[in-house]
Enzyme design. Sequence first.
Site, PDB file in Angstrom:
ATOM      1  CB  THR A  30      -0.738   0.005   1.334  1.00  0.00           C
ATOM      2  OG1 THR A  30      -1.510  -1.101   1.304  1.00  0.00           O
ATOM      3  CG2 THR A  30      -1.661   1.098   1.495  1.00  0.00           C
ATOM      4  CG  ASP A  46      -2.891   2.110  -2.580  1.00  0.00           C
ATOM      5  OD1 ASP A  46      -2.704   1.337  -3.604  1.00  0.00           O
ATOM      6  OD2 ASP A  46      -2.579   2.149  -1.453  1.00  0.00           O
ATOM      7  NE  ARG A  48      -2.325  -2.067  -8.096  1.00  0.00           N
ATOM      8  CZ  ARG A  48      -1.507  -2.021  -9.193  1.00  0.00           C
ATOM      9  NH1 ARG A  48      -0.298  -2.128  -8.957  1.00  0.00           N
ATOM     10  NH2 ARG A  48      -1.667  -1.299 -10.322  1.00  0.00           N
ATOM     11  CE  LYS A  62      -5.136  -0.522  -0.174  1.00  0.00           C
ATOM     12  NZ  LYS A  62      -3.751  -0.454  -0.898  1.00  0.00           N
ATOM     13  N   GLY A  76      -0.432  -3.466   5.241  1.00  0.00           N
ATOM     14  CA  GLY A  76       0.045  -4.582   5.793  1.00  0.00           C
ATOM     15  C   GLY A  76      -0.995  -5.707   5.282  1.00  0.00           C
ATOM     16  CB  SER A 158       5.093  -1.422  -0.623  1.00  0.00           C
ATOM     17  OG  SER A 158       3.775  -1.139  -1.520  1.00  0.00           O
ATOM     18  CG  ASP A 195       4.729   0.372  -4.164  1.00  0.00           C
ATOM     19  OD1 ASP A 195       3.676   0.320  -3.550  1.00  0.00           O
ATOM     20  OD2 ASP A 195       5.511  -0.440  -4.144  1.00  0.00           O
ATOM     21  CB  SER A 198       0.455   1.883  -4.226  1.00  0.00           C
ATOM     22  OG  SER A 198       1.234   1.409  -3.073  1.00  0.00           O
TER      23      SER A 198
END
Lengths: 275, 260
Positions: A30, A46, A48, A62, A76, A158, A195, A198
Amino acid sequence: MVGFSFDNYQRNQFLTAKGYPVPTATATGTTIVGCRFDGGVVIAADTRATEGDIVADKNCEKLHRMSPSIWCAGAGTAADCEFVTQLISSTLELHSMSTGRAPRVVTCLTLLKQHLFKYQGHIGAYLIVAGTDPTGPKLFSIHAHGSTDVGYYLSLGSGSMAAMATLESKWKKSMTKQEAMELCAEAIEAGIWNDLGSGSNVDMCVMEVDKPAVLYRNYRTPNERSTKEKSYVFARGTTAYMSERVRPTVKPLAYDIFEETVSSTGGGESMEIDG
Amino acid sequence: MDHMPENWGRPRSDVYGSYQHAIHSAGPQSHTQVPSITGTSVIAMKFNNGVILAADNLGSYGSLARFTDQERLIKVGKETVVGFSGDASDMQYLESMLERLIIEDNYEQDGHNFRAPHIYEYLSRVMYNRRSKVDPLWNAILVAGKKDDGSPFLGYVDLLGITYSSPCIATGYGAYLAIPLLRKLVSEDEDAKNVTEEQARAAIDESMKVLFYRDARSLDKYTVATVTLDGNVKFDKDVRCQNMNWRFAEGIRGYGTQKQ
Protein backbone atom coordinates in the site's frame (compact mmCIF):
# COMPACT_ATOMS: atom_id res chain seq x y z
CA MET A 1 -5.41 -20.01 26.21
CA VAL A 2 -4.95 -16.57 24.75
CA GLY A 3 -2.84 -15.81 21.70
CA PHE A 4 -2.04 -17.79 18.56
CA SER A 5 -1.53 -21.56 18.48
CA PHE A 6 1.78 -22.52 16.89
CA ASP A 7 1.09 -26.28 16.92
CA ASN A 8 1.33 -26.54 13.15
CA TYR A 9 4.70 -24.73 12.90
CA GLN A 10 6.76 -27.91 12.49
CA ARG A 11 4.30 -29.39 10.00
CA ASN A 12 4.38 -26.14 7.95
CA GLN A 13 8.18 -26.10 7.88
CA PHE A 14 8.15 -29.68 6.60
CA LEU A 15 5.58 -28.86 3.91
CA THR A 16 7.53 -25.79 2.79
CA ALA A 17 10.65 -27.93 2.42
CA LYS A 18 8.65 -30.40 0.33
CA GLY A 19 7.50 -27.68 -2.03
CA TYR A 20 4.17 -26.60 -0.51
CA PRO A 21 4.80 -23.23 1.12
CA VAL A 22 2.19 -21.42 3.18
CA PRO A 23 0.07 -19.28 0.79
CA THR A 24 0.63 -15.54 1.05
CA ALA A 25 -2.12 -13.63 2.85
CA THR A 26 -3.77 -10.83 0.88
CA ALA A 27 -1.57 -7.86 1.66
CA THR A 28 -2.42 -4.32 0.87
CA GLY A 29 1.04 -3.51 -0.64
CA THR A 30 0.00 0.00 0.00
CA THR A 31 0.62 3.69 0.07
CA ILE A 32 -1.00 5.53 2.98
CA VAL A 33 -0.32 9.04 4.25
CA GLY A 34 -1.48 11.44 6.91
CA CYS A 35 -0.92 15.18 7.14
CA ARG A 36 -1.79 17.85 9.72
CA PHE A 37 -3.11 21.25 8.66
CA ASP A 38 -4.31 24.34 10.47
CA GLY A 39 -7.46 23.18 12.25
CA GLY A 40 -7.43 19.50 11.41
CA VAL A 41 -5.82 16.47 9.86
CA VAL A 42 -6.24 14.61 6.57
CA ILE A 43 -5.41 11.00 5.68
CA ALA A 44 -5.33 9.32 2.27
CA ALA A 45 -4.72 5.88 0.79
CA ASP A 46 -4.50 4.11 -2.56
CA THR A 47 -7.03 1.38 -3.43
CA ARG A 48 -5.02 -1.64 -4.64
CA ALA A 49 -5.03 -4.96 -2.74
CA THR A 50 -2.43 -7.56 -3.81
CA GLU A 51 -2.13 -11.32 -3.35
CA GLY A 52 1.54 -11.83 -4.14
CA ASP A 53 1.97 -10.52 -7.69
CA ILE A 54 -1.72 -10.43 -8.51
CA VAL A 55 -4.08 -7.51 -7.94
CA ALA A 56 -6.85 -9.05 -5.86
CA ASP A 57 -8.99 -5.91 -5.55
CA LYS A 58 -8.66 -2.85 -7.80
CA ASN A 59 -10.77 -0.60 -5.59
CA CYS A 60 -10.62 -1.72 -1.98
CA GLU A 61 -11.24 0.60 1.01
CA LYS A 62 -8.22 1.15 3.20
CA LEU A 63 -9.71 4.00 5.23
CA HIS A 64 -11.46 2.66 8.33
CA ARG A 65 -13.73 4.53 10.73
CA MET A 66 -12.67 4.17 14.35
CA SER A 67 -15.23 6.71 15.49
CA PRO A 68 -17.11 9.49 13.67
CA SER A 69 -14.12 11.81 14.12
CA ILE A 70 -11.26 9.30 14.19
CA TRP A 71 -10.25 7.49 11.01
CA CYS A 72 -7.50 4.98 10.34
CA ALA A 73 -5.56 4.03 7.22
CA GLY A 74 -4.19 0.47 7.15
CA ALA A 75 -1.23 -1.17 5.41
CA GLY A 76 0.11 -4.71 5.75
CA THR A 77 -2.17 -7.75 5.90
CA ALA A 78 -5.64 -6.67 4.72
CA ALA A 79 -7.63 -8.92 7.04
CA ASP A 80 -5.56 -7.93 10.06
CA CYS A 81 -6.13 -4.22 9.37
CA GLU A 82 -9.86 -4.74 8.84
CA PHE A 83 -10.48 -6.81 11.95
CA VAL A 84 -8.21 -4.98 14.35
CA THR A 85 -9.80 -1.66 13.39
CA GLN A 86 -13.30 -3.09 13.76
CA LEU A 87 -12.48 -4.57 17.16
CA ILE A 88 -10.93 -1.41 18.55
CA SER A 89 -13.65 0.74 16.97
CA SER A 90 -16.22 -1.30 18.86
CA THR A 91 -14.23 -1.12 22.12
CA LEU A 92 -13.77 2.61 21.60
CA GLU A 93 -17.50 3.17 21.18
CA LEU A 94 -18.33 1.28 24.37
CA HIS A 95 -15.61 3.18 26.22
CA SER A 96 -16.97 6.46 24.91
CA MET A 97 -20.45 5.60 26.20
CA SER A 98 -18.97 4.64 29.54
CA THR A 99 -17.05 7.89 29.92
CA GLY A 100 -19.86 9.98 28.44
CA ARG A 101 -17.25 11.81 26.35
CA ALA A 102 -16.18 11.91 22.72
CA PRO A 103 -13.51 9.27 22.08
CA ARG A 104 -9.91 10.50 21.95
CA VAL A 105 -7.28 9.61 19.37
CA VAL A 106 -4.74 8.72 22.09
CA THR A 107 -7.27 6.23 23.51
CA CYS A 108 -7.64 4.58 20.12
CA LEU A 109 -3.84 4.62 19.76
CA THR A 110 -3.30 2.98 23.16
CA LEU A 111 -5.98 0.31 22.56
CA LEU A 112 -4.47 -0.56 19.20
CA LYS A 113 -0.84 -0.63 20.33
CA GLN A 114 -1.54 -2.74 23.42
CA HIS A 115 -3.48 -5.24 21.29
CA LEU A 116 -0.80 -5.44 18.59
CA PHE A 117 2.07 -5.72 21.08
CA LYS A 118 0.33 -8.62 22.77
CA TYR A 119 0.49 -10.50 19.44
CA GLN A 120 4.19 -9.69 18.98
CA GLY A 121 3.83 -8.55 15.39
CA HIS A 122 1.95 -11.62 14.15
CA ILE A 123 -1.06 -9.40 13.48
CA GLY A 124 0.38 -7.57 10.47
CA ALA A 125 -1.37 -4.24 10.85
CA TYR A 126 0.55 -1.06 10.05
CA LEU A 127 -1.78 1.87 10.67
CA ILE A 128 -1.95 5.64 10.40
CA VAL A 129 -4.43 6.83 13.02
CA ALA A 130 -5.77 10.36 12.82
CA GLY A 131 -8.68 12.42 14.05
CA THR A 132 -10.00 15.28 16.10
CA ASP A 133 -11.12 15.13 19.70
CA PRO A 134 -11.67 17.69 22.48
CA THR A 135 -7.87 18.11 22.74
CA GLY A 136 -7.46 19.03 19.07
CA PRO A 137 -6.26 17.37 15.85
CA LYS A 138 -3.92 14.36 16.16
CA LEU A 139 -1.83 12.23 13.81
CA PHE A 140 -0.05 9.01 14.76
CA SER A 141 1.34 5.85 13.18
CA ILE A 142 1.45 2.30 14.60
CA HIS A 143 3.60 -0.62 13.54
CA ALA A 144 2.60 -4.29 13.80
CA HIS A 145 4.89 -4.88 16.77
CA GLY A 146 3.19 -2.12 18.74
CA SER A 147 5.46 0.93 18.41
CA THR A 148 3.88 4.32 17.82
CA ASP A 149 5.15 7.57 16.35
CA VAL A 150 3.93 11.16 16.28
CA GLY A 151 4.29 13.47 13.34
CA TYR A 152 2.87 16.29 11.27
CA TYR A 153 3.26 14.19 8.11
CA LEU A 154 3.57 10.41 7.94
CA SER A 155 3.53 7.62 5.37
CA LEU A 156 3.35 3.81 5.61
CA GLY A 157 3.22 0.84 3.24
CA SER A 158 5.35 -0.32 0.32
CA GLY A 159 4.83 3.02 -1.41
CA SER A 160 5.75 4.97 1.72
CA MET A 161 9.11 6.08 0.35
CA ALA A 162 7.64 7.46 -2.85
CA ALA A 163 4.97 9.26 -0.79
CA MET A 164 7.50 10.49 1.79
CA ALA A 165 9.73 11.91 -0.96
CA THR A 166 6.75 14.04 -2.04
CA LEU A 167 5.85 14.97 1.53
CA GLU A 168 9.43 15.95 2.44
CA SER A 169 9.61 18.01 -0.71
CA LYS A 170 6.38 19.97 -0.31
CA TRP A 171 5.33 19.95 3.36
CA LYS A 172 5.33 23.13 5.38
CA LYS A 173 4.33 23.82 8.97
CA SER A 174 1.28 25.98 8.29
CA MET A 175 -1.07 24.64 5.61
CA THR A 176 -4.67 25.21 4.70
CA LYS A 177 -7.10 22.31 4.35
CA GLN A 178 -6.96 22.58 0.57
CA GLU A 179 -3.16 22.56 0.51
CA ALA A 180 -3.03 19.52 2.79
CA MET A 181 -5.58 17.64 0.67
CA GLU A 182 -3.62 18.44 -2.48
CA LEU A 183 -0.34 17.36 -0.85
CA CYS A 184 -1.79 14.05 0.36
CA ALA A 185 -3.32 13.29 -3.04
CA GLU A 186 0.03 13.96 -4.72
CA ALA A 187 1.87 11.79 -2.20
CA ILE A 188 -0.52 8.89 -2.82
CA GLU A 189 -0.18 9.37 -6.57
CA ALA A 190 3.63 9.12 -6.22
CA GLY A 191 2.99 5.71 -4.66
CA ILE A 192 0.43 4.73 -7.29
CA TRP A 193 2.77 5.45 -10.20
CA ASN A 194 6.14 4.44 -8.73
CA ASP A 195 5.27 1.50 -6.43
CA LEU A 196 4.01 -1.75 -7.95
CA GLY A 197 2.21 -2.66 -4.75
CA SER A 198 0.01 0.44 -4.99
CA GLY A 199 -2.36 1.57 -7.70
CA SER A 200 -5.80 2.60 -8.93
CA ASN A 201 -7.46 5.44 -7.01
CA VAL A 202 -6.95 7.85 -4.12
CA ASP A 203 -9.29 7.70 -1.10
CA MET A 204 -9.20 10.55 1.38
CA CYS A 205 -10.72 11.55 4.71
CA VAL A 206 -10.64 15.06 6.13
CA MET A 207 -11.13 15.50 9.87
CA GLU A 208 -11.58 19.14 10.80
CA VAL A 209 -11.96 20.38 14.38
CA ASP A 210 -15.62 20.94 15.35
CA LYS A 211 -16.85 19.64 12.01
CA PRO A 212 -18.03 16.16 10.99
CA ALA A 213 -15.35 14.10 9.25
CA VAL A 214 -15.76 13.92 5.48
CA LEU A 215 -14.84 10.75 3.59
CA TYR A 216 -13.90 11.29 -0.06
CA ARG A 217 -14.14 7.82 -1.60
CA ASN A 218 -12.22 7.84 -4.88
CA TYR A 219 -11.13 11.50 -4.44
CA ARG A 220 -8.97 10.98 -7.52
CA THR A 221 -9.39 8.33 -10.21
CA PRO A 222 -6.32 8.62 -12.47
CA ASN A 223 -6.59 4.99 -13.69
CA GLU A 224 -10.00 4.75 -15.26
CA ARG A 225 -10.41 1.97 -17.79
CA SER A 226 -10.69 3.46 -21.26
CA THR A 227 -13.88 2.84 -23.23
CA LYS A 228 -13.73 -0.29 -25.37
CA GLU A 229 -13.35 0.39 -29.06
CA LYS A 230 -16.45 -1.54 -30.06
CA SER A 231 -19.40 -3.29 -28.44
CA TYR A 232 -18.79 -6.98 -27.95
CA VAL A 233 -22.37 -7.87 -27.05
CA PHE A 234 -23.59 -10.80 -29.18
CA ALA A 235 -26.60 -10.00 -31.36
CA ARG A 236 -29.83 -11.78 -30.64
CA GLY A 237 -30.06 -14.87 -32.85
CA THR A 238 -26.29 -15.57 -32.89
CA THR A 239 -26.94 -18.97 -31.34
CA ALA A 240 -29.36 -21.07 -33.31
CA TYR A 241 -32.06 -22.92 -31.31
CA MET A 242 -34.40 -25.76 -32.09
CA SER A 243 -37.39 -25.08 -29.86
CA GLU A 244 -38.68 -22.33 -27.62
CA ARG A 245 -40.77 -22.39 -24.45
CA VAL A 246 -41.59 -19.20 -22.56
CA ARG A 247 -42.39 -19.40 -18.86
CA PRO A 248 -43.50 -16.41 -16.81
CA THR A 249 -40.90 -15.85 -14.05
CA VAL A 250 -43.06 -13.70 -11.80
CA LYS A 251 -46.20 -15.24 -10.38
CA PRO A 252 -48.64 -13.04 -8.47
CA LEU A 253 -48.55 -14.03 -4.77
CA ALA A 254 -51.64 -15.79 -3.48
CA TYR A 255 -51.52 -14.13 -0.02
CA ASP A 256 -54.05 -11.91 1.77
CA ILE A 257 -52.64 -8.72 3.18
CA PHE A 258 -53.60 -7.59 6.71
CA GLU A 259 -52.57 -4.33 8.28
CA GLU A 260 -51.87 -4.15 12.02
CA THR A 261 -50.57 -1.24 14.06
CA VAL A 262 -48.81 -1.79 17.40
CA SER A 263 -48.53 1.05 19.92
CA SER A 264 -47.99 1.28 23.66
CA THR A 265 -51.24 1.33 25.57
CA GLY A 266 -49.93 3.18 28.64
CA GLY A 267 -51.59 0.76 31.03
CA GLY A 268 -49.84 -2.42 32.08
CA GLU A 269 -46.29 -2.87 33.35
CA SER A 270 -43.40 -1.52 31.28
CA MET A 271 -40.25 -3.61 30.92
CA GLU A 272 -37.55 -3.24 33.55
CA ILE A 273 -34.34 -2.21 31.81
CA ASP A 274 -32.21 -0.84 34.64
CA GLY A 275 -31.99 -3.65 37.15
CA MET B 1 30.16 -59.41 8.42
CA ASP B 2 28.37 -56.10 8.43
CA HIS B 3 24.67 -56.89 8.13
CA MET B 4 23.63 -53.28 7.42
CA PRO B 5 22.98 -52.81 3.66
CA GLU B 6 23.60 -49.04 3.95
CA ASN B 7 27.28 -49.75 4.67
CA TRP B 8 27.88 -52.23 1.81
CA GLY B 9 30.09 -50.88 -0.93
CA ARG B 10 31.31 -48.01 1.29
CA PRO B 11 34.79 -47.49 2.77
CA ARG B 12 34.96 -48.60 6.41
CA SER B 13 34.72 -45.74 8.90
CA ASP B 14 37.29 -47.26 11.27
CA VAL B 15 39.85 -47.33 8.42
CA TYR B 16 39.08 -44.20 6.42
CA GLY B 17 37.37 -41.96 8.99
CA SER B 18 33.67 -41.10 9.23
CA TYR B 19 31.66 -39.91 6.23
CA GLN B 20 32.08 -36.13 5.69
CA HIS B 21 28.61 -34.76 5.09
CA ALA B 22 30.02 -31.45 3.88
CA ILE B 23 30.78 -33.18 0.56
CA HIS B 24 27.21 -33.33 -0.71
CA SER B 25 26.34 -29.81 0.49
CA ALA B 26 29.43 -28.23 -1.09
CA GLY B 27 28.72 -25.83 -3.97
CA PRO B 28 30.85 -24.60 -6.87
CA GLN B 29 33.92 -22.49 -6.20
CA SER B 30 32.74 -18.96 -5.43
CA HIS B 31 34.26 -15.76 -4.11
CA THR B 32 31.14 -13.70 -3.47
CA GLN B 33 32.20 -10.95 -1.14
CA VAL B 34 30.66 -8.76 1.43
CA PRO B 35 31.22 -5.11 0.58
CA SER B 36 33.30 -3.15 3.10
CA ILE B 37 33.46 0.61 2.43
CA THR B 38 30.31 1.52 0.56
CA GLY B 39 28.81 4.49 -1.22
CA THR B 40 25.05 5.03 -1.25
CA SER B 41 22.79 6.27 -4.04
CA VAL B 42 23.88 7.85 -7.31
CA ILE B 43 21.11 9.76 -9.07
CA ALA B 44 20.90 11.18 -12.59
CA MET B 45 18.47 12.66 -15.08
CA LYS B 46 18.50 13.86 -18.68
CA PHE B 47 17.59 17.41 -19.64
CA ASN B 48 17.33 19.27 -22.95
CA ASN B 49 21.05 19.81 -23.31
CA GLY B 50 22.60 16.80 -21.56
CA VAL B 51 22.62 14.82 -18.31
CA ILE B 52 23.07 15.77 -14.63
CA LEU B 53 24.41 13.29 -12.04
CA ALA B 54 24.86 13.59 -8.29
CA ALA B 55 26.42 11.41 -5.58
CA ASP B 56 27.28 12.27 -1.99
CA ASN B 57 30.81 12.17 -0.59
CA LEU B 58 30.28 9.48 2.03
CA GLY B 59 32.22 6.21 2.33
CA SER B 60 30.35 4.17 4.96
CA TYR B 61 31.89 1.31 6.92
CA GLY B 62 28.64 -0.45 7.78
CA SER B 63 26.86 2.01 10.03
CA LEU B 64 30.01 4.10 10.60
CA ALA B 65 30.35 7.26 8.52
CA ARG B 66 34.04 6.55 7.92
CA PHE B 67 35.11 8.82 5.03
CA THR B 68 33.45 12.10 4.10
CA ASP B 69 35.71 13.00 1.19
CA GLN B 70 34.99 10.16 -1.20
CA GLU B 71 34.49 11.29 -4.79
CA ARG B 72 32.14 8.85 -6.53
CA LEU B 73 31.69 10.63 -9.85
CA ILE B 74 34.57 10.42 -12.31
CA LYS B 75 35.25 11.87 -15.72
CA VAL B 76 36.16 9.18 -18.23
CA GLY B 77 37.69 10.41 -21.48
CA LYS B 78 36.45 13.77 -22.71
CA GLU B 79 32.67 13.69 -22.50
CA THR B 80 31.59 10.93 -20.13
CA VAL B 81 30.89 10.80 -16.41
CA VAL B 82 30.61 7.53 -14.50
CA GLY B 83 29.02 7.39 -11.04
CA PHE B 84 29.62 4.49 -8.65
CA SER B 85 27.69 3.19 -5.68
CA GLY B 86 28.54 0.10 -3.63
CA ASP B 87 31.97 -1.16 -2.66
CA ALA B 88 34.69 1.52 -2.74
CA SER B 89 37.62 -0.79 -3.47
CA ASP B 90 35.82 -2.24 -6.50
CA MET B 91 35.04 1.32 -7.56
CA GLN B 92 38.74 2.22 -7.39
CA TYR B 93 39.65 -0.92 -9.33
CA LEU B 94 37.17 0.00 -12.07
CA GLU B 95 38.47 3.58 -12.10
CA SER B 96 41.98 2.37 -12.86
CA MET B 97 40.62 -0.05 -15.49
CA LEU B 98 38.80 2.80 -17.20
CA GLU B 99 41.87 5.03 -17.00
CA ARG B 100 43.93 2.33 -18.67
CA LEU B 101 41.23 1.88 -21.30
CA ILE B 102 41.34 5.57 -22.23
CA ILE B 103 45.15 5.68 -22.27
CA GLU B 104 45.40 2.62 -24.50
CA ASP B 105 42.74 3.98 -26.81
CA ASN B 106 44.79 7.15 -27.19
CA TYR B 107 47.73 5.17 -28.57
CA GLU B 108 45.85 4.98 -31.87
CA GLN B 109 45.64 8.79 -32.29
CA ASP B 110 42.97 8.14 -34.91
CA GLY B 111 40.77 11.10 -33.97
CA HIS B 112 38.18 8.80 -32.39
CA ASN B 113 37.51 8.82 -28.67
CA PHE B 114 35.36 6.68 -26.47
CA ARG B 115 31.91 8.08 -25.83
CA ALA B 116 29.43 7.15 -23.12
CA PRO B 117 27.76 4.24 -24.98
CA HIS B 118 31.19 2.64 -25.54
CA ILE B 119 32.28 3.03 -21.92
CA TYR B 120 28.87 1.65 -20.94
CA GLU B 121 29.23 -1.39 -23.18
CA TYR B 122 32.72 -2.08 -21.83
CA LEU B 123 31.59 -1.82 -18.21
CA SER B 124 28.53 -4.01 -18.85
CA ARG B 125 30.74 -6.75 -20.27
CA VAL B 126 33.16 -6.53 -17.34
CA MET B 127 30.36 -6.60 -14.76
CA TYR B 128 28.47 -9.51 -16.33
CA ASN B 129 31.65 -11.46 -16.80
CA ARG B 130 32.57 -11.12 -13.14
CA ARG B 131 29.03 -12.08 -12.15
CA SER B 132 29.29 -15.22 -14.27
CA LYS B 133 32.44 -16.22 -12.40
CA VAL B 134 30.47 -15.73 -9.14
CA ASP B 135 33.05 -13.12 -8.14
CA PRO B 136 31.21 -9.84 -8.67
CA LEU B 137 32.41 -6.28 -8.49
CA TRP B 138 29.97 -5.11 -5.86
CA ASN B 139 28.73 -1.91 -7.50
CA ALA B 140 25.79 -0.25 -9.19
CA ILE B 141 27.07 2.14 -11.84
CA LEU B 142 25.57 5.00 -13.85
CA VAL B 143 27.17 6.06 -17.13
CA ALA B 144 26.20 9.45 -18.55
CA GLY B 145 27.23 11.34 -21.67
CA LYS B 146 26.11 11.69 -25.22
CA LYS B 147 25.36 9.25 -27.99
CA ASP B 148 27.00 9.30 -31.40
CA ASP B 149 23.85 10.96 -32.80
CA GLY B 150 24.26 13.87 -30.35
CA SER B 151 21.41 13.03 -27.96
CA PRO B 152 21.91 12.56 -24.20
CA PHE B 153 22.85 9.08 -22.95
CA LEU B 154 22.19 7.59 -19.51
CA GLY B 155 22.66 3.92 -18.60
CA TYR B 156 22.78 1.68 -15.53
CA VAL B 157 24.80 -1.50 -14.93
CA ASP B 158 25.25 -3.41 -11.68
CA LEU B 159 26.93 -6.30 -9.92
CA LEU B 160 24.52 -8.79 -11.52
CA GLY B 161 25.20 -7.49 -15.01
CA ILE B 162 21.70 -5.99 -15.23
CA THR B 163 21.64 -3.12 -17.70
CA TYR B 164 19.00 -0.59 -18.59
CA SER B 165 18.54 2.90 -19.90
CA SER B 166 16.04 5.53 -18.83
CA PRO B 167 15.69 9.34 -18.79
CA CYS B 168 16.14 9.22 -15.01
CA ILE B 169 17.97 6.56 -12.98
CA ALA B 170 19.02 6.17 -9.37
CA THR B 171 20.86 3.42 -7.49
CA GLY B 172 20.21 2.21 -3.96
CA TYR B 173 17.69 4.17 -1.90
CA GLY B 174 17.56 6.76 -4.63
CA ALA B 175 15.39 4.32 -6.60
CA TYR B 176 12.68 4.60 -3.97
CA LEU B 177 13.08 8.21 -2.85
CA ALA B 178 14.55 10.16 -5.78
CA ILE B 179 12.96 8.48 -8.82
CA PRO B 180 9.37 9.53 -7.89
CA LEU B 181 10.58 13.15 -7.74
CA LEU B 182 12.70 13.01 -10.91
CA ARG B 183 9.93 11.26 -12.86
CA LYS B 184 7.69 14.29 -12.31
CA LEU B 185 9.93 16.09 -14.80
CA VAL B 186 11.01 13.25 -17.09
CA SER B 187 8.75 10.22 -17.13
CA GLU B 188 9.26 9.54 -20.86
CA ASP B 189 12.32 10.15 -23.02
CA GLU B 190 10.63 12.96 -24.98
CA ASP B 191 10.02 14.92 -21.76
CA ALA B 192 13.77 15.57 -21.47
CA LYS B 193 13.56 18.01 -24.40
CA ASN B 194 11.37 20.33 -22.32
CA VAL B 195 13.53 20.40 -19.20
CA THR B 196 16.10 23.16 -18.75
CA GLU B 197 19.37 22.71 -16.88
CA GLU B 198 18.10 24.89 -14.00
CA GLN B 199 14.97 22.78 -13.61
CA ALA B 200 16.95 19.53 -13.72
CA ARG B 201 19.52 20.85 -11.23
CA ALA B 202 16.73 21.95 -8.88
CA ALA B 203 15.15 18.48 -9.01
CA ILE B 204 18.51 16.83 -8.37
CA ASP B 205 19.24 19.11 -5.39
CA GLU B 206 15.75 18.46 -4.02
CA SER B 207 16.28 14.71 -4.34
CA MET B 208 19.67 14.86 -2.58
CA LYS B 209 17.98 16.75 0.26
CA VAL B 210 15.23 14.12 0.57
CA LEU B 211 17.89 11.39 0.51
CA PHE B 212 19.74 13.09 3.34
CA TYR B 213 16.47 13.22 5.33
CA ARG B 214 15.53 9.59 4.78
CA ASP B 215 18.61 7.52 3.88
CA ALA B 216 20.43 6.67 7.08
CA ARG B 217 23.74 6.13 5.19
CA SER B 218 23.88 9.47 3.37
CA LEU B 219 25.63 12.81 3.76
CA ASP B 220 24.56 16.39 3.09
CA LYS B 221 27.76 17.11 1.13
CA TYR B 222 27.72 15.96 -2.47
CA THR B 223 29.10 16.44 -5.98
CA VAL B 224 27.04 17.34 -9.03
CA ALA B 225 28.35 16.60 -12.51
CA THR B 226 26.78 18.12 -15.64
CA VAL B 227 27.53 16.71 -19.08
CA THR B 228 26.31 18.94 -21.90
CA LEU B 229 25.82 18.01 -25.54
CA ASP B 230 28.57 20.39 -26.65
CA GLY B 231 31.04 18.03 -24.97
CA ASN B 232 31.56 19.99 -21.73
CA VAL B 233 31.81 18.24 -18.37
CA LYS B 234 31.33 20.45 -15.28
CA PHE B 235 31.95 19.24 -11.73
CA ASP B 236 30.31 21.15 -8.90
CA LYS B 237 32.06 19.87 -5.78
CA ASP B 238 31.30 20.26 -2.07
CA VAL B 239 27.67 21.18 -2.64
CA ARG B 240 25.66 21.26 0.59
CA CYS B 241 21.95 20.59 1.08
CA GLN B 242 20.18 23.95 1.35
CA ASN B 243 16.94 25.08 3.00
CA MET B 244 16.43 21.94 5.03
CA ASN B 245 13.27 21.83 7.09
CA TRP B 246 13.80 20.39 10.56
CA ARG B 247 11.21 22.59 12.30
CA PHE B 248 8.64 19.79 12.34
CA ALA B 249 10.42 18.51 15.45
CA GLU B 250 9.58 21.62 17.51
CA GLY B 251 6.16 20.58 18.71
CA ILE B 252 6.70 16.83 19.04
CA ARG B 253 7.08 15.17 22.47
CA GLY B 254 7.24 11.43 23.13
CA TYR B 255 5.58 8.89 20.90
CA GLY B 256 1.87 9.20 21.64
CA THR B 257 0.47 10.23 24.99
CA GLN B 258 3.40 12.21 26.46
CA LYS B 259 2.58 15.88 26.94
CA GLN B 260 5.81 17.59 28.05
